[in-house]
Scaffold this active site. Sequence first.
Site, PDB file in Angstrom:
ATOM      1  N   GLN A 112     -52.621  58.158  26.177  1.00 51.97           N
ATOM      2  CA  GLN A 112     -51.741  57.148  25.578  1.00 51.97           C
ATOM      3  C   GLN A 112     -52.449  55.798  25.424  1.00 51.97           C
ATOM      4  O   GLN A 112     -52.211  55.065  24.465  1.00 51.97           O
ATOM      5  CB  GLN A 112     -50.487  56.991  26.456  1.00 51.97           C
ATOM      6  CG  GLN A 112     -49.291  56.398  25.744  1.00 51.97           C
ATOM      7  CD  GLN A 112     -48.523  57.400  24.907  1.00 51.97           C
ATOM      8  OE1 GLN A 112     -48.254  58.501  25.346  1.00 51.97           O
ATOM      9  NE2 GLN A 112     -48.180  57.033  23.695  1.00 51.97           N
ATOM     10  N   LYS A 127     -47.223  56.621  31.149  1.00 57.06           N
ATOM     11  CA  LYS A 127     -46.459  57.857  30.945  1.00 57.06           C
ATOM     12  C   LYS A 127     -45.700  58.160  32.214  1.00 57.06           C
ATOM     13  O   LYS A 127     -46.107  57.737  33.307  1.00 57.06           O
ATOM     14  CB  LYS A 127     -47.434  59.012  30.664  1.00 57.06           C
ATOM     15  CG  LYS A 127     -46.796  60.187  29.969  1.00 57.06           C
ATOM     16  CD  LYS A 127     -46.763  59.988  28.469  1.00 57.06           C
ATOM     17  CE  LYS A 127     -46.019  61.091  27.760  1.00 57.06           C
ATOM     18  NZ  LYS A 127     -46.196  60.990  26.293  1.00 57.06           N
ATOM     19  N   GLY A 166     -39.209  58.938  24.822  1.00 58.13           N
ATOM     20  CA  GLY A 166     -39.080  60.382  24.996  1.00 58.13           C
ATOM     21  C   GLY A 166     -40.408  61.114  24.952  1.00 58.13           C
ATOM     22  O   GLY A 166     -41.443  60.572  24.590  1.00 58.13           O
ATOM     23  N   ASP A 167     -40.361  62.353  25.374  1.00 53.53           N
ATOM     24  CA  ASP A 167     -41.465  63.318  25.241  1.00 53.53           C
ATOM     25  C   ASP A 167     -40.788  64.680  25.454  1.00 53.53           C
ATOM     26  O   ASP A 167     -39.571  64.789  25.243  1.00 53.53           O
ATOM     27  CB  ASP A 167     -42.560  63.037  26.297  1.00 53.53           C
ATOM     28  CG  ASP A 167     -43.869  63.799  26.024  1.00 53.53           C
ATOM     29  OD1 ASP A 167     -44.681  63.319  25.216  1.00 53.53           O
ATOM     30  OD2 ASP A 167     -44.089  64.876  26.614  1.00 53.53           O
ATOM     31  N   SER A 378     -42.153  53.462  17.872  1.00 53.93           N
ATOM     32  CA  SER A 378     -41.545  52.863  19.060  1.00 53.93           C
ATOM     33  C   SER A 378     -41.895  51.377  19.134  1.00 53.93           C
ATOM     34  O   SER A 378     -41.046  50.544  19.488  1.00 53.93           O
ATOM     35  CB  SER A 378     -42.057  53.557  20.327  1.00 53.93           C
ATOM     36  OG  SER A 378     -41.353  54.751  20.575  1.00 53.93           O
TER      37      SER A 378
END
Length: 446
Positions: A112, A127, A166-167, A378
């Site tokens: 990320q 994360k 989200g993921d 995002s």
Amino acid sequence: MPSQFVQDIMGVVTFRNPGEPEFHQAVQEVVESIAPIVVKHPEFIKMRIVERIVEPERQLMFRVPWVDDAGEVQVTRGYRVQFNSAIGPYKGGLRFHPSVYLGIIKFLGFEQVFKNALTTMPIGGGKGGSDFDPKGKSDNEVMRFCQSFMTELYRHVGADVDVPAGDIGVGGREIGYLFGQYKRLTTQFTGVLTGKGIAWGGSLARTEATGYGLIYFVTRMLKSRQVDWDGLRVVVSGSGNVAIYAAQKATDMGANVIAMSDSSGYIYDPDGIKVNTVRVIKEGERGRIREYIDNHPSAEYHDGCQGVWTIPCDVALPCATQNEIDAAAAQTLVRNGCFAVGEGANMPSTNEAISAFRDAGIAFGPAKAANAGGVATSALEMAQNSMRTAWTFEEVDRKLMGIMDDIYDQCIEAAEAYGRPGDLIVGANAASFIKVARAMIDQGLV
Ligand code: NDP
Ligand code: 2IT
């Protein structure tokens, strides 16, 4: 010298982070491609940039107790890894899946950092998640779990501190429950989460953004080979948020999406999958992909998700989970004529699979570039929240397209500059690493 450097770094990383193979794999992929750059930058060596970048700034693990519908107490574990804040507040999703442990969250957080740098938006990398399994749980169970999870997480996050989203296993429903609890605990209505409902601060096109962004990126990959989507046979793995909107946009562009999957099996429809049916089954009813054939009897369903890679296709879009394409699957794809792979999921190809794609000379869009449209949007949601405004769907989609074009250009330019023209893996790693490294140097030893 570069290979010695890789060995030294990997020695430290495997020693310090035992039993976390996914994290080692993600670090290895990045360090291998940046080593030749680092050894030419004495300031990066002196300031131990790589040693620092592989060490999360902060790692949180916490107990999440909740009560199920039968009145039984359940104990799950929560995580948030705040990996790097050199270029902005920590930003990245939450994954709820029984396979979650620290190593998964660390690999995702590490990826990320670089992905977020490529977006050109001011966001650092983080994360989180839990080994909670939302599958088969009632809405009330999911709500109680989310409330318990946020009861610890709220003290570590904030609109200018760390902004989760989200993921896998975390969509609009979960973000709603998490947001409600954050607001109750803090009395603040802020942009602390993204992927919110449109009526309460969410951005239009965030739901579609990762899948759409993937297709915008792969469009550029195809264009560089003078190909467009028209009539191409596309295999998409997964049938969740990323897969559905990638399949929908690919279809809109004229491609023929012939297969999709879930963790139980895959469907094959040579006439083209009706993506809306998949959307209703998976998004609306939280059902299984096998139910597709109830509506479309000419399609086939096969048990086992790995079989999806045996279907001959032109373009493969892995959009389910990590390491879903191993060396054997990659070789099968290549043998069957696949000439482009765009990674919608995070780290869906093993390092051996990537070597097989490289050896075959096929176009390869690595996850941190190809799936960056979700987190980029995002960041657009954060911008709208800060401005107390809301853009139209078209406006957000246009910005998303511009960002994906820009990411593609950055990758191409960096690959060229570092002597690996056309290699989007080297390009993505180099462009993002240099950006984060320079920001870390500017901010001193922190
Ligand atoms: P969803 O939970 O919406 O969907 C996940 C899909 O992948 C489901 O079809 C699921 O099948 C399948 N799947 C999950 N785990 C496994 C597994 N272990 N083996 C086989 N199939 C599996 O998640 P998303 O679509 O949001 O995420 C998919 C991937 O994309 C992940 O790698 C995520 O990290 C990545 N990603 C997501 C972004 C986002 O904005 N959501 C942004 C960038 C990347 P089943 O229904 O059977 O569980
Ligand atoms: O992997 C990812 O980029 C995501 N799951 C989206 C993260 C976000 O903050 O939107």
